[in-house]
Design a protein around this motif. Structure first.
Motif, PDB file in Angstrom:
ATOM      1  N   VAL A   1      55.748  47.725 -17.073  1.00 44.92           N
ATOM      2  CA  VAL A   1      54.312  47.832 -17.317  1.00 44.92           C
ATOM      3  C   VAL A   1      53.672  46.453 -17.361  1.00 44.92           C
ATOM      4  O   VAL A   1      54.160  45.537 -18.020  1.00 44.92           O
ATOM      5  CB  VAL A   1      54.040  48.581 -18.635  1.00 44.92           C
ATOM      6  CG1 VAL A   1      52.535  48.630 -18.915  1.00 44.92           C
ATOM      7  CG2 VAL A   1      54.607  49.990 -18.581  1.00 44.92           C
ATOM      8  N   ASN A   2      52.568  46.328 -16.617  1.00 42.85           N
ATOM      9  CA  ASN A   2      51.778  45.103 -16.613  1.00 42.85           C
ATOM     10  C   ASN A   2      50.321  45.505 -16.785  1.00 42.85           C
ATOM     11  O   ASN A   2      49.893  46.521 -16.241  1.00 42.85           O
ATOM     12  CB  ASN A   2      51.995  44.366 -15.278  1.00 42.85           C
ATOM     13  CG  ASN A   2      51.358  43.002 -15.221  1.00 42.85           C
ATOM     14  OD1 ASN A   2      50.145  42.868 -15.347  1.00 42.85           O
ATOM     15  ND2 ASN A   2      52.177  41.977 -15.040  1.00 42.85           N
TER      16      ASN A   2
ATOM     17  N   MET B   1      46.078  49.120 -15.581  1.00 43.45           N
ATOM     18  CA  MET B   1      47.529  49.091 -15.751  1.00 43.45           C
ATOM     19  C   MET B   1      48.217  49.175 -14.395  1.00 43.45           C
ATOM     20  O   MET B   1      47.721  49.849 -13.484  1.00 43.45           O
ATOM     21  CB  MET B   1      47.985  50.262 -16.616  1.00 43.45           C
ATOM     22  CG  MET B   1      49.462  50.207 -17.001  1.00 43.45           C
ATOM     23  SD  MET B   1      50.060  51.726 -17.767  1.00 43.45           S
ATOM     24  CE  MET B   1      50.410  52.702 -16.312  1.00 43.45           C
ATOM     25  N   ILE B   2      49.342  48.493 -14.290  1.00 44.91           N
ATOM     26  CA  ILE B   2      50.120  48.498 -13.056  1.00 44.91           C
ATOM     27  C   ILE B   2      51.607  48.461 -13.406  1.00 44.91           C
ATOM     28  O   ILE B   2      51.995  47.851 -14.414  1.00 44.91           O
ATOM     29  CB  ILE B   2      49.737  47.297 -12.158  1.00 44.91           C
ATOM     30  CG1 ILE B   2      50.516  47.316 -10.847  1.00 44.91           C
ATOM     31  CG2 ILE B   2      49.935  45.974 -12.884  1.00 44.91           C
ATOM     32  CD1 ILE B   2      50.035  46.272  -9.854  1.00 44.91           C
ATOM     33  N   LEU B   3      52.403  49.173 -12.623  1.00 48.42           N
ATOM     34  CA  LEU B   3      53.856  49.084 -12.755  1.00 48.42           C
ATOM     35  C   LEU B   3      54.369  48.165 -11.653  1.00 48.42           C
ATOM     36  O   LEU B   3      54.118  48.404 -10.474  1.00 48.42           O
ATOM     37  CB  LEU B   3      54.516  50.462 -12.618  1.00 48.42           C
ATOM     38  CG  LEU B   3      54.376  51.448 -13.773  1.00 48.42           C
ATOM     39  CD1 LEU B   3      55.167  52.719 -13.468  1.00 48.42           C
ATOM     40  CD2 LEU B   3      54.864  50.855 -15.084  1.00 48.42           C
TER      41      LEU B   3
ATOM     42  N   PRO C   1      62.791  44.102  -2.037  1.00 48.72           N
ATOM     43  CA  PRO C   1      61.338  44.307  -2.145  1.00 48.72           C
ATOM     44  C   PRO C   1      60.890  44.452  -3.589  1.00 48.72           C
ATOM     45  O   PRO C   1      61.679  44.786  -4.479  1.00 48.72           O
ATOM     46  CB  PRO C   1      61.125  45.604  -1.381  1.00 48.72           C
ATOM     47  CG  PRO C   1      62.408  46.361  -1.591  1.00 48.72           C
ATOM     48  CD  PRO C   1      63.492  45.319  -1.596  1.00 48.72           C
ATOM     49  N   ASP C   2      59.626  44.195  -3.820  1.00 50.70           N
ATOM     50  CA  ASP C   2      58.992  44.475  -5.109  1.00 50.70           C
ATOM     51  C   ASP C   2      58.230  45.789  -4.993  1.00 50.70           C
ATOM     52  O   ASP C   2      57.589  46.060  -3.980  1.00 50.70           O
ATOM     53  CB  ASP C   2      58.039  43.351  -5.502  1.00 50.70           C
ATOM     54  CG  ASP C   2      58.777  42.054  -5.827  1.00 50.70           C
ATOM     55  OD1 ASP C   2      59.750  42.117  -6.593  1.00 50.70           O
ATOM     56  OD2 ASP C   2      58.385  40.995  -5.297  1.00 50.70           O
ATOM     57  N   GLU C   3      58.297  46.580  -6.050  1.00 51.04           N
ATOM     58  CA  GLU C   3      57.611  47.879  -6.086  1.00 51.04           C
ATOM     59  C   GLU C   3      56.365  47.783  -6.956  1.00 51.04           C
ATOM     60  O   GLU C   3      56.412  47.251  -8.063  1.00 51.04           O
ATOM     61  CB  GLU C   3      58.529  48.953  -6.665  1.00 51.04           C
ATOM     62  CG  GLU C   3      59.650  49.415  -5.776  1.00 51.04           C
ATOM     63  CD  GLU C   3      60.430  50.526  -6.443  1.00 51.04           C
ATOM     64  OE1 GLU C   3      60.306  51.683  -6.033  1.00 51.04           O
ATOM     65  OE2 GLU C   3      61.175  50.234  -7.403  1.00 51.04           O
ATOM     66  N   TYR C   4      55.276  48.335  -6.445  1.00 50.54           N
ATOM     67  CA  TYR C   4      54.027  48.367  -7.198  1.00 50.54           C
ATOM     68  C   TYR C   4      53.502  49.796  -7.243  1.00 50.54           C
ATOM     69  O   TYR C   4      53.500  50.496  -6.233  1.00 50.54           O
ATOM     70  CB  TYR C   4      52.971  47.479  -6.538  1.00 50.54           C
ATOM     71  CG  TYR C   4      53.280  46.006  -6.536  1.00 50.54           C
ATOM     72  CD1 TYR C   4      52.715  45.145  -7.474  1.00 50.54           C
ATOM     73  CD2 TYR C   4      54.133  45.461  -5.571  1.00 50.54           C
ATOM     74  CE1 TYR C   4      52.987  43.788  -7.461  1.00 50.54           C
ATOM     75  CE2 TYR C   4      54.416  44.101  -5.554  1.00 50.54           C
ATOM     76  CZ  TYR C   4      53.840  43.269  -6.505  1.00 50.54           C
ATOM     77  OH  TYR C   4      54.117  41.926  -6.485  1.00 50.54           O
ATOM     78  N   ILE C   5      53.032  50.200  -8.411  1.00 53.02           N
ATOM     79  CA  ILE C   5      52.311  51.468  -8.555  1.00 53.02           C
ATOM     80  C   ILE C   5      51.041  51.175  -9.340  1.00 53.02           C
ATOM     81  O   ILE C   5      51.098  50.612 -10.440  1.00 53.02           O
ATOM     82  CB  ILE C   5      53.139  52.537  -9.283  1.00 53.02           C
ATOM     83  CG1 ILE C   5      54.411  52.869  -8.498  1.00 53.02           C
ATOM     84  CG2 ILE C   5      52.308  53.812  -9.476  1.00 53.02           C
ATOM     85  CD1 ILE C   5      55.319  53.869  -9.208  1.00 53.02           C
ATOM     86  N   PHE C   6      49.898  51.542  -8.772  1.00 56.66           N
ATOM     87  CA  PHE C   6      48.636  51.276  -9.455  1.00 56.66           C
ATOM     88  C   PHE C   6      47.582  52.277  -8.988  1.00 56.66           C
ATOM     89  O   PHE C   6      47.721  52.911  -7.940  1.00 56.66           O
ATOM     90  CB  PHE C   6      48.153  49.841  -9.222  1.00 56.66           C
ATOM     91  CG  PHE C   6      48.103  49.415  -7.784  1.00 56.66           C
ATOM     92  CD1 PHE C   6      46.917  49.459  -7.066  1.00 56.66           C
ATOM     93  CD2 PHE C   6      49.248  48.949  -7.136  1.00 56.66           C
ATOM     94  CE1 PHE C   6      46.863  49.052  -5.747  1.00 56.66           C
ATOM     95  CE2 PHE C   6      49.205  48.539  -5.811  1.00 56.66           C
ATOM     96  CZ  PHE C   6      48.018  48.590  -5.112  1.00 56.66           C
TER      97      PHE C   6
END
Length: 260
Positions: free
Chosen positions: A8-9, A1-3, A93-98
């Motif tokens: 949610v992706n 899972m990744i934000l 910017p794009d934010e990613y959390i993983f």
């Protein structure tokens, strides 16, 4: 899972290779018992990286604690490392959390110390925590080929600056030695060591340690998100004592902070 931008992706097609284009500023956050540890320090460092990169964003405005907590709850994480990335390819910017793989030291590692080796390499801008896949790939290859825990980076003048993903300290006559801020990416664990030393009246000298002077020191250790405080058993062919009274005192105080 990744934000991705807090959406949610499932992450099945995600690859960190996307960060090779543009600028990617990031933080790695340790989750301990379901909570981020020392998150305020991560936010301070993130804010510094943005300022040093001339990006007019205040890290506090990103609401990172709320986004991390959402990810933790959705993914049911109790322990592990999360990566937060601000990826710039346009003005917004794009934010990613993983979640990223982690290699936490074993009880044996903490008791006996770990092997390390030096390699001549430098970060282009050590004060900014930006993604450098070339350095990461090189360090991972050397770690695997030589069976060491960490690669210690050496500058053009022959001085050890930091680890590929950690900071490094040496001890001689009850005094700690570590590289000055201008040569390193200051870690949150490094800051905690400084805090403990201030409270305990332990002397710290900020100076680079030369590869030719490794035998001058009795003890060495790493600090970082995954290792926390981890004794070094050897650097190249130079052995160090992992069972040192001062080092064990620092470790005891540090781990007490985690529990609190």
């Amino acid at each position: 899972m990744i934000l991705v931008n807090n959406i949610v992706n499932n992450g099945t097609s995600f690859s960190e290779d996307i960060f090779t284009k543009g600028l990617s500023i990031y933080e790695v956050i340790r989750i301990f018992k379901g909570h981020p540890i020392f998150l305020k320090d991560n936010i301070i460092r993130l804010n510094n990286s943005l300022k040093e990169s001339n990006i007019p964003i205040n890290a506090e405005s990103l609401y990172l604690p709320d986004k991390l907590q959402r990810y933790i709850e959705l993914a049911h994480i109790t322990e592990g490392n999360l990566k937060y990335v601000l990826h710039f390819q346009s003005e917004t910017p794009d934010e990613y959390i993983f979640r990223i793989p982690h290699a936490y030291p074993t009880e044996k590692d903490y008791r006996q110390g770990v092997p390390t080796m030096t390699y001549e390499a430098m970060r282009e801008n050590p004060g900014v925590k930006y993604i450098n896949l070339n350095l990461r790939t090189l360090a991972d290859r050397l770690i695997k080929e030589h069976g060491v825990y960490e690669i210690l980076l050496v500058d053009r003048e022959g001085f050890i600056t930091e680890g590929s993903r950690s900071n490094v300290f040496f001890i001689q006559n009850d005094t700690l030695y570590t590289s000055p801020l201008e040569y390193i990416l200051p870690g949150t664990s490094r800051k905690r060591v400084f805090d403990i030393c201030k409270q305990e009246n332990i002397r710290i000298v900020e100076k680079r340690v030369g590869c030719n002077n490794l035998n001058d020191y009795d003890v060495a250790f790493l600090t970082g998100t995954s290792p926390l405080i981890l004794p070094i058993a050897r650097v190249n062919e130079v052995d160090y004592c992992p069972d040192n009274t001062l080092l064990r005192k620092l470790m005891e105080r540090y781990f007490a902070l985690l529990e609190s």
